[in-house]
Design a protein around this motif. Structure first.
Motif, PDB file in Angstrom:
ATOM      1  N   ALA A 146      14.799  -1.082   3.896  1.00  0.00           N
ATOM      2  CA  ALA A 146      13.937  -1.032   5.087  1.00  0.00           C
ATOM      3  C   ALA A 146      14.744  -1.524   6.281  1.00  0.00           C
ATOM      4  O   ALA A 146      14.725  -2.704   6.630  1.00  0.00           O
ATOM      5  CB  ALA A 146      12.693  -1.879   4.883  1.00  0.00           C
ATOM      6  N   THR A 147      15.495  -0.625   6.894  1.00  0.00           N
ATOM      7  CA  THR A 147      16.382  -1.010   7.984  1.00  0.00           C
ATOM      8  C   THR A 147      16.060  -0.309   9.296  1.00  0.00           C
ATOM      9  O   THR A 147      16.371  -0.834  10.358  1.00  0.00           O
ATOM     10  CB  THR A 147      17.846  -0.692   7.626  1.00  0.00           C
ATOM     11  N   ARG A 148      15.424   0.849   9.248  1.00  0.00           N
ATOM     12  CA  ARG A 148      15.292   1.659  10.454  1.00  0.00           C
ATOM     13  C   ARG A 148      13.858   1.714  10.957  1.00  0.00           C
ATOM     14  O   ARG A 148      12.939   1.914  10.183  1.00  0.00           O
ATOM     15  CB  ARG A 148      15.786   3.083  10.194  1.00  0.00           C
ATOM     16  N   GLN A 149      13.708   1.553  12.265  1.00  0.00           N
ATOM     17  CA  GLN A 149      12.410   1.774  12.912  1.00  0.00           C
ATOM     18  C   GLN A 149      12.409   3.174  13.490  1.00  0.00           C
ATOM     19  O   GLN A 149      13.197   3.497  14.395  1.00  0.00           O
ATOM     20  CB  GLN A 149      12.157   0.745  14.001  1.00  0.00           C
ATOM     21  N   LEU A 150      11.544   4.007  12.974  1.00  0.00           N
ATOM     22  CA  LEU A 150      11.417   5.388  13.442  1.00  0.00           C
ATOM     23  C   LEU A 150      10.065   5.647  14.101  1.00  0.00           C
ATOM     24  O   LEU A 150       9.850   6.712  14.664  1.00  0.00           O
ATOM     25  CB  LEU A 150      11.610   6.367  12.278  1.00  0.00           C
ATOM     26  N   ASP A 151       9.142   4.669  14.019  1.00  0.00           N
ATOM     27  CA  ASP A 151       7.760   4.843  14.469  1.00  0.00           C
ATOM     28  C   ASP A 151       7.489   3.935  15.658  1.00  0.00           C
ATOM     29  O   ASP A 151       7.845   2.746  15.637  1.00  0.00           O
ATOM     30  CB  ASP A 151       6.804   4.513  13.336  1.00  0.00           C
TER      31      ASP A 151
END
Length: 239
Positions: A231-236
């Protein structure tokens, strides 16, 4: 009013979770049609997303979940078919719009669920790139039709736009600039980024290489669904 934004990845179980969540409205992405028998309120648009060489059996959706609100959907028309005063949608399935009446306070807001579809360069470019910023720019163009004055509009847009905010220039100044144009353009039409941002959410650990240390991003996507370490990326985001 409690609003949930969620990419449910074509799955049935999130629909059941939402029905029991106590929320009022859901802004969904990659949603297949809800399982039969659920008490949710949704429009009758086809459960497909255009493009990609085929129609995919999922789309964005605005869903009413409680009797505290009334949802009034705004139909979107393909840009090749729409009249001047109708909502243009560049890629049907990536944008859902509704006016939501709060039956307790009497207030009305417009909500938007959006999905930044991945795209590729043409074959002649001989590239393995995938990118979503072009899709999101089309969505911003479509959303711009909903704004008729410089301030005072009551609009919330949220969803999975498949971009990184504050992408580290040391990793790629080129992609940092491309991503930044999306967030700047939202702000320019009067819809600044609201989050989610730390401390509202747990930040990634280990720290992702593509983000500067001062970033307030919180991960909303896992590379491997059952592995919290991915869980590394913020896409939202919410605007």
């Amino acid at each position: 009013m409690k609003i949930i934004s969620w990419n449910i990845a074509h799955m049935d179980e999130p629909w059941r979770v939402l029905a029991e969540s106590g929320a009022d409205v859901a802004l969904l992405q990659e949603a297949a049609s809800p399982p039969a028998g659920l008490s949710v309120d949704v429009d009758d648009a086809p459960w497909t997303t255009a493009g990609f060489g085929m129609k995919r059996a999922w789309r964005t959706a605005v869903v009413g979940l409680s009797d505290r609100v009334q949802v009034r959907w705004r139909p979107g028309w393909s840009i090749t078919e729409a009249e001047n005063d109708q909502l243009h949608v560049s890629r049907p399935g990536t944008l859902a719009v509704a006016d939501v009446d709060d039956l307790v306070t009497g207030e009305t807001i417009t909500v938007i669920s959006m999905y930044g579809a991945w795209e590729n360069p043409v074959a002649e470019a001989k590239s393995q790139w995938i990118y979503a910023d072009a899709s999101v720019h089309r969505i911003i163009s479509d959303i711009s039709m909903l704004i008729g004055r410089q301030s005072g509009h009551r609009i919330i847009a949220a969803g999975d736009i498949n971009l990184l905010y504050g992408y580290g220039e040391y990793r790629s100044a080129y992609w940092a600039e491309r991503y930044a144009t999306v967030f700047k353009r939202f702000e320019s039409i009067g819809m600044p980024l609201l989050g989610p941002r730390s401390p509202n959410g747990v930040q990634a650990d280990p720290w992702p290489e593509e983000l500067p240390r001062e970033s307030l991003n919180v991960p909303t996507f896992r590379v491997r669904r059952n592995d919290p370490a991915t869980a590394t990326r913020q896409l939202d985001y919410v605007f």
